[in-house]
Every structure is written in structure tokens, then in C-alpha cells.
Design a protein around this motif. Structure first.
Motif, short mmCIF file in Angstrom:
data_model
loop_
_atom_site.label_atom_id
_atom_site.label_comp_id
_atom_site.label_asym_id
_atom_site.label_seq_id
_atom_site.Cartn_x
_atom_site.Cartn_y
_atom_site.Cartn_z
N LEU A 118 79.30 15.39 62.16
CA LEU A 118 78.74 16.16 61.12
C LEU A 118 78.09 15.27 60.25
CD1 LEU A 118 82.37 17.73 59.79
CD2 LEU A 118 80.46 18.62 61.36
N LEU A 119 77.67 14.07 60.62
CA LEU A 119 76.98 12.92 59.93
C LEU A 119 75.85 13.70 59.31
CD1 LEU A 119 77.02 10.04 59.17
CD2 LEU A 119 75.80 9.60 61.28
N THR A 173 66.33 10.89 61.40
CA THR A 173 65.75 11.45 62.71
C THR A 173 64.98 10.51 63.59
OG1 THR A 173 63.64 11.91 61.25
CG2 THR A 173 65.34 13.75 61.73
N ASP A 174 64.75 8.87 62.86
CA ASP A 174 64.21 8.15 63.73
C ASP A 174 64.93 6.62 63.55
OD1 ASP A 174 63.06 6.29 61.29
OD2 ASP A 174 62.28 8.36 60.67
N GLU A 175 64.78 5.84 64.43
CA GLU A 175 65.44 4.64 64.34
C GLU A 175 65.22 3.63 63.36
OE1 GLU A 175 66.27 1.25 67.99
OE2 GLU A 175 65.82 3.12 68.45
N GLU A 176 64.22 3.79 62.65
CA GLU A 176 63.61 3.19 61.67
C GLU A 176 64.60 2.84 60.45
OE1 GLU A 176 61.26 0.61 62.16
OE2 GLU A 176 61.29 1.44 64.11
N SER A 177 65.22 3.84 60.23
CA SER A 177 66.16 3.95 59.16
C SER A 177 67.49 3.22 59.36
CB SER A 177 66.50 5.47 58.63
OG SER A 177 65.28 6.04 58.61
N SER A 201 75.79 2.58 57.94
CA SER A 201 76.80 1.81 58.26
C SER A 201 76.87 1.44 59.71
CB SER A 201 78.15 2.24 57.92
OG SER A 201 78.48 3.32 58.76
N VAL A 202 77.64 0.47 60.19
CA VAL A 202 77.81 0.02 61.66
C VAL A 202 78.12 1.32 62.52
CG1 VAL A 202 78.72 -1.21 63.42
CG2 VAL A 202 78.00 -2.32 61.37
N SER A 203 79.15 2.10 61.90
CA SER A 203 79.66 3.26 62.63
C SER A 203 78.47 4.27 62.78
CB SER A 203 80.80 3.70 61.72
OG SER A 203 81.97 3.00 61.84
N GLU A 204 78.02 4.55 61.68
CA GLU A 204 76.84 5.58 61.44
C GLU A 204 75.55 5.18 62.57
OE1 GLU A 204 76.98 7.01 56.92
OE2 GLU A 204 75.77 5.22 57.32
N HIS A 205 75.50 3.84 62.70
CA HIS A 205 74.29 3.52 63.77
C HIS A 205 75.04 3.53 65.06
CE1 HIS A 205 71.12 0.13 64.36
NE2 HIS A 205 70.97 1.10 64.99
N LEU A 206 76.06 3.30 65.33
CA LEU A 206 76.50 3.58 66.70
C LEU A 206 76.56 5.04 67.06
CD1 LEU A 206 79.72 1.14 66.66
CD2 LEU A 206 77.81 0.91 68.21
N THR A 207 76.77 5.96 65.96
CA THR A 207 76.96 7.32 66.34
C THR A 207 75.70 7.74 66.80
OG1 THR A 207 78.71 7.60 64.87
CG2 THR A 207 77.43 9.53 65.28
N ILE A 210 74.58 6.63 70.52
CA ILE A 210 75.30 7.38 71.34
C ILE A 210 74.90 8.80 71.53
CG2 ILE A 210 77.54 8.15 71.98
CD1 ILE A 210 78.84 5.48 70.77
N GLU A 211 74.94 9.60 70.43
CA GLU A 211 74.71 11.05 70.18
C GLU A 211 73.21 11.38 70.54
OE1 GLU A 211 76.65 12.65 67.00
OE2 GLU A 211 78.80 12.10 67.92
N GLN A 212 72.45 10.55 69.68
CA GLN A 212 71.04 11.12 69.73
C GLN A 212 69.99 10.30 70.61
OE1 GLN A 212 70.06 13.51 67.35
NE2 GLN A 212 72.02 13.62 66.90
N GLU A 213 70.50 8.96 71.00
CA GLU A 213 69.57 8.16 72.07
C GLU A 213 70.17 8.21 73.23
OE1 GLU A 213 66.74 6.67 71.27
OE2 GLU A 213 66.72 7.40 69.47
N GLY A 214 71.46 8.77 73.37
CA GLY A 214 72.01 9.30 74.68
C GLY A 214 72.74 8.02 75.30
#
Length: 289
Positions: free
Chosen positions: A161-162, A240-244, A249-255, A258-262
Motif C-alpha cells: 500500500l506504499l 515512480t523513479d529510482e532517483e527519489s 526508509s531502507v524498507s521502502e527502498h527494498l519494497t 522488489i515490487e517495481q524493479e522485479g
């Protein structure tokens, strides 16, 4: 396609009524709901003892049939036979609308499949009642109900739900609400707006509004009672992009990885550690918390 017409004169069977009950204050019972419960042949109740208190208050003498999560498979065929033989049934949950985090959905599906009319009555529902007084946007919202209880499973649900921009509505037990808000902080950060509503429509109705961190600090110092409704502010900016990633947080980055970059969890941990210039073991520990 089956098109239901409540006024179809050729139909000779009964009708399934979905009747909302008060979520706390008995005065919220509608005239139509009382009249419906009086005129049907049976009331299918989630908890017959609880519903009996409501029936006694409004002097309703209609017999009840227990219908809950543990017996619905056996009960549905019995109820369908009664409906097909011309007997109408009102289905109620302990509080609020049937099927909303309560039994009822399976009976509705079964009735529709048999061509039995299903008539919903409007009434109280905790999620929307809390939403309109929360102060959070109410034009777009998602109702999620109860989250999973285990920390890892709950965080996985929340990570999905991020990027949801609409207000999120959850139900929660008073015994678990603090842990759930802690997971909000872990997944969404400490600054998301959260509203905790408890004892809706009752004498001690209370709204607690603030950031996730502020609400958590309150819960750390106070015990709460009564069923709780938690509302979470939607994302103010969808990533929507990796620059942000610097703002995550580390958890948000990991999510995101995994979910958007596959990426697999292993590759995501490696990539996040590399981008953030932190030890891979540190990212690994956060992922597996």
C-alpha cells in the motif's frame, strides 16, 4: 446474465435482506431495519445472544438461526431451501453492515446463483463513519479491514500500500493497535498522518489525530479499550523513479526494488546496500526484521 428485479411478480420465493445493525448506539437503528426484522420469517445472526439483546430492545419476536464463520457451509443450504420455499430471511452481523469484515458474503453469492432476490438496507458502518470525521480526505478511500497479526506478514501487506494515494481504512483490536501503528512507522515513515477512532457512536467516542509517531507515543503511554478504527493518510507523492530513493526508509527502498524493479530479495538487498553505501548485512537485517 441474471438481472434482479425486486418487483418481479413471477417470483414466488423469499427474499434475502441484508440488514445493518448499530455499531454502538441503538438509536442508529433505522425504522426500515426494525420493520424488516419484524416481517421476515427468520433472522440469520452472527451471534444469536448478541442479536437477541437488539431484538428485545425493539420488541422483535422473529426467530433466529445462527450463521457465522464456523458454520456457514452447513447453514447456507438450509437457508437456501427456506428462501426457495417462500420464506424471507434477514441476515445481520454483530454490528454494522453484513459482509464488511463479517459473515455474509458467501450467503449473498449463493442466493444470487439461485436467482433469489438480495435486498440491501443502508445503515451504520464503522469505517465510513470514522472516515468522514477523521479530517483525512474522504473523496477517495480504500477499506482494508483487519490486517494480518504477525509482524512480518503485516508489514508485507502494508508495503503493498506504499504508493496508495487514497485514505486507507483499517480495523484493529485494542490489544494490537500499538504494534500496528509501529508497523505504519516502519513502512510509511513517522510523518504520515494517522487517525485512531475508538468507541464510535458510544458515550466514550474518541478521535486521536496526529502523525504516526505522535499516535504511537500516545499509545505507548496509554491503554485503549474498545474496537478501534485506524485511518492512514494516502501517499502525497507516488514514487515512480529510482532517483527519489534518498527520501525513503531502507524498507521502502527494498519494497520498490522488489515490487517495481522485479529484483529478488537477495539482489534488492545487494543493490540497496550499494546505493546507500551501507553494509549489506545491515540491509539484510532490516529486510528480515
Amino acid at each position: 446474465m441474471f438481472k434482479q428485479k425486486s418487483y418481479d411478480k413471477l417470483y414466488t420465493g423469499g427474499t434475502l435482506y441484508l440488514v445493518p445493525t448499530p455499531i454502538g448506539n441503538l438509536q442508529d437503528m433505522t425504522f426500515r431495519s426494525v420493520e424488516t426484522l419484524k416481517k421476515v420469517e427468520y433472522i440469520a445472526s452472527e451471534d444469536t445472544r448478541n442479536t437477541q439483546k437488539l431484538l428485545n430492545h425493539f420488541e422483535i419476536n422473529t426467530p433466529q438461526i445462527s450463521f457465522h464463520d464456523h458454520n456457514y457451509k452447513e447453514r447456507i443450504p438450509e437457508l437456501l431451501v427456506k428462501l426457495q420455499h417462500g420464506e424471507s430471511i434477514a441476515q445481520v452481523s454483530d454490528a454494522g453492515m453484513p459482509s464488511i469484515s463479517d459473515p455474509g458474503h458467501e450467503l449473498v453469492v449463493a442466493a444470487i446463483a439461485q436467482g433469489i432476490p438480495v435486498v440491501p438496507l443502508p445503515g451504520a458502518t464503522a469505517g465510513v463513519t470514522a472516515l468522514v470525521a477523521s479530517g483525512l480526505p474522504a473523496d477517495r478511500f480504500s477499506f482494508y479491514g483487519f490486517l494480518k497479526r504477525k509482524k512480518n506478514e503485516q508489514q508485507t501487506e502494508l508495503k503493498n500500500l506504499l504508493n496508495q494515494v487514497e485514505t486507507q481504512i483499517f480495523y484493529e483490536s485494542p490489544h494490537r493497535v500499538k504494534a500496528t501503528v509501529a508497523n505504519f512507522i516502519e513502512v510509511f515513515g513517522p510523518d504520515r498522518q494517522v487517525v485512531l477512532c475508538r468507541e464510535l457512536t458510544k458515550l466514550h467516542e474518541e478521535f486521536l489525530r496526529g502523525t504516526a509517531e505522535e499516535v504511537y507515543q500516545y499509545l505507548a503511554d496509554h491503554d485503549v479499550k474498545g474496537e478501534c478504527c485506524l485511518l492512514l493518510e494516502g501517499a502525497t507523492q507516488v514514487v515512480t523513479d529510482e532517483e527519489s530513493w534518498q527520501e525513503w526508509s531502507v524498507s521502502e527502498h527494498l519494497t520498490y526494488m522488489i515490487e517495481q524493479e522485479g529484483l529478488t530479495s537477495k539482489d534488492a538487498i545487494k543493490q540497496v546496500a550499494k546505493l546507500r553505501k551501507v553494509p549489506k548485512q545491515e540491509v539484510y537485517m532490516i529486510y528480515h526484521q
